[in-house]
Design a protein around this motif. Structure first.
Motif, mmCIF file in Angstrom:
data_model
loop_
_atom_site.group_PDB
_atom_site.id
_atom_site.type_symbol
_atom_site.label_atom_id
_atom_site.label_comp_id
_atom_site.label_asym_id
_atom_site.label_seq_id
_atom_site.Cartn_x
_atom_site.Cartn_y
_atom_site.Cartn_z
ATOM 1 N N HIS A 1 6.703 -3.072 -26.282
ATOM 2 C CA HIS A 1 7.088 -1.659 -26.287
ATOM 3 C C HIS A 1 6.589 -0.965 -25.018
ATOM 4 C CE1 HIS A 1 7.657 2.477 -27.586
ATOM 5 N NE2 HIS A 1 6.374 2.694 -27.402
ATOM 6 N N ARG A 2 5.371 -1.253 -24.621
ATOM 7 C CA ARG A 2 4.805 -0.588 -23.449
ATOM 8 C C ARG A 2 5.488 -1.042 -22.158
ATOM 9 N NH1 ARG A 2 -1.346 1.277 -24.431
ATOM 10 N NH2 ARG A 2 -1.163 1.697 -26.663
ATOM 11 N N PHE A 3 5.863 -2.302 -22.078
ATOM 12 C CA PHE A 3 6.602 -2.764 -20.902
ATOM 13 C C PHE A 3 8.003 -2.158 -20.864
ATOM 14 C CE2 PHE A 3 3.372 -6.010 -20.298
ATOM 15 C CZ PHE A 3 3.328 -6.104 -18.912
ATOM 16 N N THR A 4 8.606 -1.983 -22.022
ATOM 17 C CA THR A 4 9.915 -1.335 -22.074
ATOM 18 C C THR A 4 9.811 0.102 -21.571
ATOM 19 O OG1 THR A 4 10.670 -2.706 -23.917
ATOM 20 C CG2 THR A 4 11.812 -0.610 -23.577
ATOM 21 N N THR A 5 8.776 0.820 -22.000
ATOM 22 C CA THR A 5 8.548 2.179 -21.519
ATOM 23 C C THR A 5 8.341 2.192 -20.008
ATOM 24 O OG1 THR A 5 7.550 2.841 -23.622
ATOM 25 C CG2 THR A 5 7.041 4.199 -21.700
ATOM 26 N N TRP A 6 7.562 1.256 -19.502
ATOM 27 C CA TRP A 6 7.321 1.156 -18.058
ATOM 28 C C TRP A 6 8.633 0.937 -17.307
ATOM 29 C CZ3 TRP A 6 3.745 1.963 -14.437
ATOM 30 C CH2 TRP A 6 3.809 1.267 -13.229
ATOM 31 N N ASN A 7 9.472 0.035 -17.803
ATOM 32 C CA ASN A 7 10.753 -0.229 -17.154
ATOM 33 C C ASN A 7 11.646 1.004 -17.153
ATOM 34 O OD1 ASN A 7 9.944 -2.862 -16.702
ATOM 35 N ND2 ASN A 7 11.071 -3.701 -18.437
ATOM 36 N N GLN A 8 11.622 1.750 -18.233
ATOM 37 C CA GLN A 8 12.427 2.971 -18.303
ATOM 38 C C GLN A 8 11.937 4.009 -17.305
ATOM 39 O OE1 GLN A 8 11.929 3.927 -22.429
ATOM 40 N NE2 GLN A 8 13.654 2.679 -23.114
ATOM 41 N N ILE A 9 10.635 4.146 -17.182
ATOM 42 C CA ILE A 9 10.061 5.140 -16.273
ATOM 43 C C ILE A 9 10.313 4.767 -14.821
ATOM 44 C CG2 ILE A 9 7.847 6.019 -15.401
ATOM 45 C CD1 ILE A 9 6.925 6.023 -18.349
ATOM 46 N N THR A 10 10.142 3.484 -14.494
ATOM 47 C CA THR A 10 10.280 3.053 -13.104
ATOM 48 C C THR A 10 11.722 2.780 -12.703
ATOM 49 O OG1 THR A 10 9.970 0.705 -13.656
ATOM 50 C CG2 THR A 10 7.983 2.012 -13.205
ATOM 51 N N GLY A 11 12.630 2.672 -13.694
ATOM 52 C CA GLY A 11 14.013 2.341 -13.375
ATOM 53 C C GLY A 11 14.215 0.863 -13.147
ATOM 54 N N ALA A 12 13.237 0.047 -13.526
ATOM 55 C CA ALA A 12 13.306 -1.402 -13.310
ATOM 56 C C ALA A 12 13.757 -2.090 -14.580
ATOM 57 C CB ALA A 12 11.944 -1.923 -12.864
ATOM 58 N N ALA A 13 14.934 -1.715 -15.076
ATOM 59 C CA ALA A 13 15.415 -2.244 -16.356
ATOM 60 C C ALA A 13 15.677 -3.739 -16.327
ATOM 61 C CB ALA A 13 16.685 -1.500 -16.776
ATOM 62 N N GLY A 14 15.779 -4.313 -15.127
ATOM 63 C CA GLY A 14 16.062 -5.729 -15.029
ATOM 64 C C GLY A 14 14.861 -6.614 -15.274
ATOM 65 N N ARG B 1 0.833 -1.199 0.000
ATOM 66 C CA ARG B 1 0.000 0.000 0.000
ATOM 67 C C ARG B 1 0.875 1.260 0.000
ATOM 68 N NH1 ARG B 1 -5.126 0.578 2.074
ATOM 69 N NH2 ARG B 1 -4.885 -1.346 3.299
ATOM 70 N N GLN B 2 1.918 1.246 0.822
ATOM 71 C CA GLN B 2 2.833 2.388 0.891
ATOM 72 C C GLN B 2 3.552 2.592 -0.441
ATOM 73 O OE1 GLN B 2 5.390 1.597 4.241
ATOM 74 N NE2 GLN B 2 3.692 1.592 5.704
ATOM 75 N N TRP B 3 3.952 1.496 -1.084
ATOM 76 C CA TRP B 3 4.603 1.615 -2.393
ATOM 77 C C TRP B 3 3.663 2.267 -3.403
ATOM 78 C CZ3 TRP B 3 6.710 -4.103 -2.856
ATOM 79 C CH2 TRP B 3 7.784 -4.260 -1.982
ATOM 80 N N CYS B 4 2.402 1.828 -3.419
ATOM 81 C CA CYS B 4 1.441 2.377 -4.378
ATOM 82 C C CYS B 4 1.180 3.857 -4.104
ATOM 83 C CB CYS B 4 0.138 1.587 -4.331
ATOM 84 S SG CYS B 4 0.275 -0.094 -5.009
ATOM 85 N N ASP B 5 1.098 4.217 -2.814
ATOM 86 C CA ASP B 5 0.865 5.620 -2.460
ATOM 87 C C ASP B 5 2.038 6.500 -2.861
ATOM 88 O OD1 ASP B 5 -1.609 5.092 -1.450
ATOM 89 O OD2 ASP B 5 -1.000 5.054 0.654
ATOM 90 N N GLN B 6 3.263 6.006 -2.658
ATOM 91 C CA GLN B 6 4.440 6.838 -2.913
ATOM 92 C C GLN B 6 4.873 6.821 -4.364
ATOM 93 O OE1 GLN B 6 7.511 6.733 -0.035
ATOM 94 N NE2 GLN B 6 9.094 7.558 -1.381
ATOM 95 N N PHE B 7 4.909 5.652 -4.962
ATOM 96 C CA PHE B 7 5.469 5.543 -6.307
ATOM 97 C C PHE B 7 4.423 5.593 -7.422
ATOM 98 C CE2 PHE B 7 8.707 3.541 -3.600
ATOM 99 C CZ PHE B 7 9.819 4.285 -3.978
ATOM 100 N N GLY B 8 3.172 5.244 -7.109
ATOM 101 C CA GLY B 8 2.135 5.289 -8.137
ATOM 102 C C GLY B 8 2.038 6.643 -8.827
ATOM 103 N N PRO B 9 1.942 7.754 -8.070
ATOM 104 C CA PRO B 9 1.868 9.069 -8.727
ATOM 105 C C PRO B 9 3.110 9.399 -9.549
ATOM 106 C CG PRO B 9 1.085 9.218 -6.469
ATOM 107 C CD PRO B 9 1.693 7.857 -6.627
ATOM 108 N N GLN B 10 4.274 8.960 -9.107
ATOM 109 C CA GLN B 10 5.500 9.232 -9.865
ATOM 110 C C GLN B 10 5.500 8.451 -11.177
ATOM 111 O OE1 GLN B 10 9.289 9.399 -7.563
ATOM 112 N NE2 GLN B 10 8.037 8.860 -5.794
ATOM 113 N N TYR B 11 5.104 7.193 -11.116
ATOM 114 C CA TYR B 11 5.037 6.394 -12.342
ATOM 115 C C TYR B 11 4.005 6.978 -13.308
ATOM 116 C CZ TYR B 11 7.403 2.730 -9.568
ATOM 117 O OH TYR B 11 8.276 2.017 -8.793
#
Length: 241
Positions: free
Chosen positions: A223-236, A54-64
């Motif tokens: 393509h959309r998952f690649t964009t998501w990884n770039q935005i979140t920094g989760a390239a792995g 829940r805390q992750w979604c509250d903090q990182f959801g708006p940033q993503y």
């Protein structure tokens, strides 16, 4: 391409970006509770509490969500507006939504009324965010839209007809799915916060599949998952659905 996700800081968090972004994706992409996301992560060997998710979604959801919004092309010039009631703590609130002719969500606003004052507040917020007015405004027959149109954008063509507004009405369907899964929202503020994020993340993973071939859909999702990884920094994370 430079990673937009580099702006997202995970400093002080025990889990890596791959786990956090995956949890946020699960919660906003599917009608799941925090406890169900906890269970899905446990299957993958990740032990984390639903409160932490829940805390992750509250903090990182708006940033993503903000990162995805920056990647979207400019919205179309034909805006469809609609409002639908949602349950908030047992009561009724109205979710106002605007989409363009391609179904991209332009803005949302949770309000207690559906009168002219509420319509004017939403349209003013929408124009401020988009920094322009549309070529065409499409709404249903609610008279509040006509009043607001005359006051805020009288030079814009206004098409008011129930049958013309299917684009906006269809955009409510994912919200309805989430509303049923969540039972109800705790407060208008909580509804606004969640739906503002949900309205950016969920459509990113919902291309118009019925217009695509199977190979085309898979390529688009990669393509959309690649964009998501770039935005979140989760390239792995794998770039495949």
């Amino acid at each position: 391409m430079e990673s937009v996700g580099a702006a997202v800081s995970y400093k002080g968090f025990r889990f890596p970006a791959e786990v956090i972004s995956h949890a946020v994706w699960l919660y906003h992409r599917f009608p799941l509770s925090f406890r169900e996301v906890e269970e899905l992560l446990l299957v993958r060997g990740v032990v984390v509490s639903h409160e932490t998710i829940r805390q992750w979604c509250d903090q990182f959801g708006p940033q993503y969500a903000a990162g995805l919004c920056r990647r979207w092309p400019q919205a179309g010039d034909k805006w469809h507006l609609d409002e639908v009631f949602i349950k908030v703590n047992g009561g009724r609130q109205y979710l106002w939504r605007a989409v363009d002719q391609d179904g991209n969500v332009l803005d949302i606003l949770v309000q207690s009324k559906r009168d002219a004052k509420a319509a004017k507040r939403f349209m003013a917020k929408l124009m401020k965010k988009q920094r322009r007015v549309p070529r065409v405004l499409v709404t249903d027959k609610l008279r509040s839209y006509g009043v607001t149109h005359r006051e805020l954008m009288s030079s814009v063509e206004h098409r008011s007809h129930k049958g013309l507004n299917n684009r906006a009405e269809n955009s409510h369907q994912p919200t309805r799915q989430r509303e049923r899964a969540m039972k109800y929202f705790r407060s208008p503020g909580a509804a606004q916060k969640f739906l503002a994020v949900f309205s950016q993340i969920s459509p990113h993973f919902r291309p118009r599949r019925h217009l695509m071939t199977a190979p085309g859909y898979r390529a688009e999702m990669r393509h959309r998952f690649t964009t998501w990884n770039q935005i979140t920094g989760a390239a792995g994370l794998p770039a495949t659905p």
